[in-house]
Scaffold this motif. Structure first.
Motif, PDB file in Angstrom:
ATOM      1  N   SER A  18      -8.874  12.013 -31.009  1.00  0.00           N
ATOM      2  CA  SER A  18      -8.201  11.384 -32.153  1.00  0.00           C
ATOM      3  C   SER A  18      -7.575  12.398 -33.094  1.00  0.00           C
ATOM      4  O   SER A  18      -6.370  12.378 -33.329  1.00  0.00           O
ATOM      5  CB  SER A  18      -9.200  10.564 -32.966  1.00  0.00           C
ATOM      6  N   TYR A  22      -3.550  13.210 -33.632  1.00  0.00           N
ATOM      7  CA  TYR A  22      -2.962  12.810 -34.899  1.00  0.00           C
ATOM      8  C   TYR A  22      -2.402  14.012 -35.646  1.00  0.00           C
ATOM      9  O   TYR A  22      -1.278  13.959 -36.173  1.00  0.00           O
ATOM     10  CB  TYR A  22      -4.020  12.092 -35.735  1.00  0.00           C
ATOM     11  N   TYR A  39       0.341   8.384 -32.224  1.00  0.00           N
ATOM     12  CA  TYR A  39      -1.086   8.367 -31.869  1.00  0.00           C
ATOM     13  C   TYR A  39      -1.400   7.193 -30.948  1.00  0.00           C
ATOM     14  O   TYR A  39      -2.008   7.342 -29.894  1.00  0.00           O
ATOM     15  CB  TYR A  39      -1.873   8.299 -33.175  1.00  0.00           C
ATOM     16  N   THR A  67       1.797  13.915 -26.450  1.00  0.00           N
ATOM     17  CA  THR A  67       1.981  13.780 -27.900  1.00  0.00           C
ATOM     18  C   THR A  67       3.331  14.370 -28.300  1.00  0.00           C
ATOM     19  O   THR A  67       4.070  13.763 -29.097  1.00  0.00           O
ATOM     20  CB  THR A  67       0.853  14.509 -28.660  1.00  0.00           C
TER      21      THR A  67
END
Lengths: 122, 667
Positions: A18, A22, A39, A67
Motif C-alpha cells: 500500500s 501510494y 493506487y 505504478t
C-alpha cells in the motif's frame, strides 16, 4: 501445484505494498486524488493478471513498473489536472522534512522518480 | 544527511485505511451491502489494529524444541477439545506477513526430479503424459490424454475431445449455484477425477451480522470422480469435499491424495470463549460414499504442529477411486506450503521465521529461516503422519526435494536478513527419521537457488545473482555429499530436465547488466549441459529465444513442458517479445515453439504453432487463443488454448485441423 486463497493473497499484497505504491504514485502525479486512482488501478491489475513472481524483487519491480505506467496513463489522459499545481496538503512533522519533500517534488518527473526509487526503495 | 530526511518525510505519508478497504473490497469481489460494508470496514480496521499490535509481540519462546514435544507425545499432539484450540489461537499473532510458506504461485512450480530407476524407460504408449516429478506419482494438470481422447479444462468446464476427429464428444459443466471452479484433473482407466474449488461467501447475504463473524471467504476443495466408460456421457461417481483452498494433490495407482489449507481468522479468538460456537471450528467434510450430509471431525481427531505459528487447518484427504471405502480425512493445525511425494511418502514443508527484529520498511531485519518437514506414509489411500524434521533455509518448490532409498534430500536457500548478500545455499540429506545425516552448506553465498534437479545419486543446483553457477553434487554417500563440479555461465536456468544420464536441458533466461549496473533479464534461453565429467560440467549447446520480456510458463511450472526423447520433441508455450527503445518491450509472438535435439548438432527449431497472429503487441490480444499446453498423440501435436485446439503433424509441422471451443461469457 500450489494454490493459495486468492483473496487472502490479494489482501496481503495490499497490506504489504500500500504505502510503497501510494507514495510512488504521489511522487509521479503530485496529487493525492490522482494517486488514489493510480493506487486502485495497480491493485486491479494485480488482481486481474495475477502474475507469478519469481522472487520478492521481481514482485516489487512489477508493482513499481505498473505504478509508473498507470501514473503515466493517468497523467496523459488528465492533462489539465496535471497542469494544476500540487496543493501543499501533506504535512510533516519537521520543517526540514517539509522542505526537502517539496524540494524534491519540484524537480522534473524523471529526477523525482530516480531520487525516490534510489533513496527510498533502493 | 539528505537521504535520511527524505526517507523520514516519505515515511510520514500513509495510505488511509478507508482507501485500503475500498480497494480490498473491489479486488476481492465480495458483495457489498450498505450495512455489511460498514461491518466489513470496522472488522478490517479491527483486524489491522490487531495486527499492528500483534506483530511486535515477541513469540512465545518454548524452552523445549518443537520436535521434542512431538517425541514426548509419541507423535503429534491432538487438540482434544475446543479450549485448547482457543488458547492456541489466542496466543498466535497472525500477521499479514504470514510465515506460511515460501513462494506460492497460482499454478505449479517448475522443476521435476525423477527417481533414477525408471527415468529413461521408453514409453509404450504413443501419447504424451504430464511431465511429473516422480515416476509412478501422477500430478494433476489442466489437460490429460489417454491416447484417444483429450480431457481439457477450459473456462470453468471440462471438455472431452475425440483426438483423431478433433470433435468434442461431451462436456462437464457446473451451474452457477454450485460455484465450483475446476482447477486440474487426472485420468485413470475409465475414471476422470476433477479437483476444484468452491467459494462460498457465507456471510455477505446476512443482513444482521454478528460482529464476531465478519465476512469470511470460505473455500472448499472438492475431488469429483466421473465414470467415463462412455465418453459421450460422463457420470458423476463420487465426490469428496474438504474445507480450505487447494494446495496440491497426487495420484498413486488408484489412490488420490489432495490437500487443502483452511485459514482461521485469529482475531475472532480475541472474543471471550463463551461467545464462540465450537462447532464452527470443527473441520467439515463430505464424502458421497457415506452420504450427502456434511460431517465434521472432532477436536480429539485434530492434530497440531506445536511450533507452528500458522493459523490454518491443513486438511489431507485420501481415497481410492475404485472402491467404495470411505475417504481418509486428517486435519492438522498449522499449515504447509510445498509438498513432495514419492510413491511411498508424502512430505509437507512449512517455513518458519524466527527471532524477528523490528520491521524496517516492511522487511524483517535479522531472522532465522527454517523449514519444517512433516513426513506422511502413503498406503491404501491413507496418509499417516510419521515424523517431523527441520532444516535451515527454505525450499524453492517441489523439485528442491527428493527421496531415494529412504533418504530424503532437500536443497534450501538460507537467509539471515532481507539483505540478500547474506543468502547461502545448502543441501541436506535426512534419514528415514528425518534426522540430518549429511549436508553441504554455504554454497554460493549471496545467491539464491533458481532450480534444482535430483537425478539418482546426483543433484544439480543452479544459483544466481549475476552469473549462474550450475553445481554438480554427488550424493552416492548420503553422509557425505560433495560438490563435484561447477559451471559458471551468464543467465540462469529455472527448470532442469534430464535428457539422459549425462545430459541435462536447462530452461531459463539470459541476463545482462543495464546502464545502472543492475542485472536484468534479456530473453529466454534453452541449454544442454554435459555432465559426463561431473568435475567439469559444460554447456554444449544453447539457444536464445526472444529478448527482454519473453516469458514461458515453463519458467514457473514444469507441467508446461512437452518432452519426448524418442520423438525428439521439446515444446513449450511461449510469449516472445523484443526490446523497443528504453525499458519497453513489444510482444511479437505467442504460441508453441518446437525444437528437436541432437547430441551432435544441438537444438534445431522445428517450427512454431500459434492460435493467433500478433500484429501490435498486446492490443487485441485474445486470451482465449493463448497456447498453454502442448501434447502429442502418435504423430500429431495438439496445442491447447481456452478457445481453440489445433492439431499439427509432428514431422511436417503442417496444420492438420482445428477445433473451436464455444466459451461461456467471462465472469
Amino acid at each position: 501445484m500450489e494454490y493459495i486463497d486468492k483473496n487472502r493473497y490479494l489482501e496481503r499484497m495490499v497490506e504489504k505494498y500500500s504505502d510503497m505504491i501510494y507514495r510512488l504514485a504521489l511522487v509521479r502525479t503530485r496529487s493525492r486524488e490522482n494517486s488514489e486512482d493510480v493506487y486502485q488501478e495497480v491493485f486491479f491489475r494485480l488482481a486481474k493478471k495475477l502474475p507469478q513472481f519469481e522472487s520478492e524483487e521481481h514482485e516489487k519491480a512489477w508493482l513499481i513498473r505498473v505504478t509508473i505506467n498507470c501514473s503515466k496513463n493517468l497523467l496523459n489522459s488528465n492533462y489539465l489536472k496535471y497542469k494544476s499545481e500540487m496543493k501543499e496538503d501533506i504535512t510533516f512533522e519537521t520543517k526540514e522534512r517539509h522542505d526537502i519533500y517539496y524540494a524534491v517534488e519540484e524537480l522534473p518527473l524523471k529526477y523525482r522518480t530516480i531520487i525516490h526509487l534510489y533513496y527510498y526503495e533502493n | 544527511m539528505k537521504k535520511k530526511e527524505y526517507v523520514d518525510a516519505v515515511n510520514e505519508i500513509k495510505v488511509d485505511n478507508d482507501l485500503k478497504e475500498r480497494t480490498i473490497n473491489k479486488i476481492t469481489q465480495s458483495k457489498k451491502h450498505k450495512n455489511i460494508y460498514s461491518i466489513l470496514a470496522s472488522s478490517i480496521i479491527v483486524f489491522v489494529i490487531v495486527i499492528s499490535i500483534a506483530i511486535p509481540m515477541i513469540n512465545n519462546k518454548n524452552k523445549v524444541t518443537p520436535i521434542e514435544i512431538v517425541e514426548q507425545n509419541n507423535g503429534l499432539p491432538k487438540l482434544e477439545n475446543f479450549e485448547n484450540l482457543y488458547n492456541i489461537m489466542k496466543n498466535k499473532s497472525s500477521g499479514l506477513y504470514e510465515t506460511n510458506g515460501s513462494f506460492v504461485s497460482f499454478t505449479d512450480s517448475a522443476a521435476s526430479s525423477e527417481t533414477s530407476s525408471s527415468e529413461f524407460e521408453k514409453d509404450e504408449d504413443d501419447y504424451s503424459k504430464t511431465n511429473v516429478q516422480v515416476d509412478g506419482v501422477d500430478e494433476a494438470d489442466i489437460v490429460k490424454t489417454d491416447g484417444s481422447y483429450i480431457y481439457y479444462i477450459t473456462s470453468g468446464e471440462i471438455i472431452i475431445v475425440n483426438a483423431t476427429e478433433l470433435k468434442k464428444v461431451s462436456e462437464i459443466s457446473y451451474n452457477e449455484d454450485e460455484k465450483f471452479n475446476p482447477l486440474e484433473l487426472y485420468i485413470r482407466n475409465n475414471k476422470l477425477i476433477v479437483i476444484g474449488q468452491k467459494e462460498n461467501n457465507y456471510y455477505d447475504d446476512l443482513m444482521a451480522v454478528d460482529t464476531i463473524y465478519p465476512i469470511q471467504r470460505d473455500s472448499h476443495t472438492t475431488a469429483k470422480v466421473y465414470n467415463i466408460e462412455n465418453k459421450a456421457n460422463p457420470k458423476l461417481d463420487r465426490e469428496v469435499e474438504i474445507e480450505g483452498s487447494y494446495i496440491s494433490s497426487r495420484m498413486i495407482d488408484d489412490n488420490v491424495y489432495f490437500i487443502a489449507d483452511k485459514y482461521i481468522y485469529t482475531y475472532i479468538f480475541k472474543a471471550d470463549i463463551e461467545k464462540l460456537d465450537e462447532e464452527m471450528f470443527k473441520p467439515k467434510y463430505t464424502d458421497t460414499v457415506i452420504g450427502n450430509e456434511e460431517k465434521c471431525l472432532q477436536y480429539n481427531d485434530i492434530y497440531y504442529f506445536p511450533e507452528s505459528d500458522d493459523t490454518s487447518y491443513l486438511n489431507i484427504a485420501g481415497f481410492n477411486i475404485n472402491n467404495n471405502e470411505k475417504a481418509n480425512i486428517n486435519t492438522y493445525l498449522g499449515a504447509g506450503s510445498d509438498i513432495y511425494s514419492s510413491q511411498k511418502n508424502l512430505y509437507i514443508t512449512r517455513v518458519e521465521y524466527e527471532d524477528e527484529d523490528e520491521r524496517v520498511y516492511g522487511y524483517y531485519n535479522n531472522y532465522d529461516v527454517n523449514t519444517y518437514i512433516y513426513k506422511f506414509k502413503l498406503e491404501d489411500s491413507k496418509a499417516t503422519y510419521e515424523k517431523a524434521g527441520s532444516v535451515p533455509g527454505k525450499v524453492l518448490n517441489q523439485f528442491s526435494m527428493d527421496e531415494k532409498d529412504g533418504y530424503f534430500r532437500i536443497a534450501t536457500t538460507d537467509s539471515q536478513s532481507w539483505n540478500s548478500k547474506t543468502d547461502t545455499n545448502n543441501l541436506y540429506v535426512l534419514n528415514e527419521n528425518l534426522e540430518t545425516i549429511g549436508k553441504i552448506e554455504n554454497l554460493a553465498k549471496g545467491e539464491k537457488i533458481y532450480s534444482v534437479r535430483f537425478m539418482g545419486n546426483r543433484a544439480y543446483m543452479v544459483t544466481f545473482v549475476e552469473t549462474d553457477p550450475l553445481f554438480v553434487i554427488d550424493l552416492s554417500n548420503p553422509e557425505n555429499p560433495i560438490v563435484l563440479g561447477e559451471l559458471k555461465i551468464p543467465g540462469y536456468s529455472k527448470y532442469l530436465h534430464p535428457y539422459d544420464e549425462n545430459h541435462i536441458i536447462g530452461f531459463g533466461e539470459n541476463t545482462k547488466t543495464n546502464q545502472y549496473g543492475g542485472v536484468v533479464t534479456d530473453g529466454m534461453k534453452m541449454a544442454l549441459f554435459d555432465v559426463t565429467n561431473p568435475s567439469s560440467p559444460k554447456e554444449l549447446y544453447s539457444v536464445d529465444i526472444g529478448e527482454k520480456g519473453t516469458y514461458s510458463e515453463i519458467l514457473n511450472n514444469h507441467k508446461a513442458l512437452l518432452f519426448s526423447k524418442e520423438k525428439n520433441i521439446i515444446a513449450i508455450p511461449i510469449s516472445i517479445s523484443e526490446e523497443e527503445g528504453n525499458y519497453r518491450t513489444k510482444l511479437k509472438f505467442q504460441g508453441a515453439i518446437v525444437y528437436g535435439l541432437d547430441l551432435d548438432k544441438g537444438f534445431n527449431l522445428k517450427g512454431t504453432i500459434a492460435h493467433m497472429q500478433i500484429t501490435d503487441g498486446y492490443i487485441d490480444y485474445d486470451y482465449t487463443k493463448e497456447v498453454e499446453r502442448i501434447i502429442y498423440i502418435n504423430d500429431s501435436l495438439y496445442t491447447l488454448s481456452k478457445g481453440l485446439i489445433k492439431s499439427t503433424d509432428i514431422n511436417t509441422m503442417q496444420e492438420q485441423g482445428i477445433l473451436e471451443i464455444e466459451l461461456e461469457s467471462d465472469e
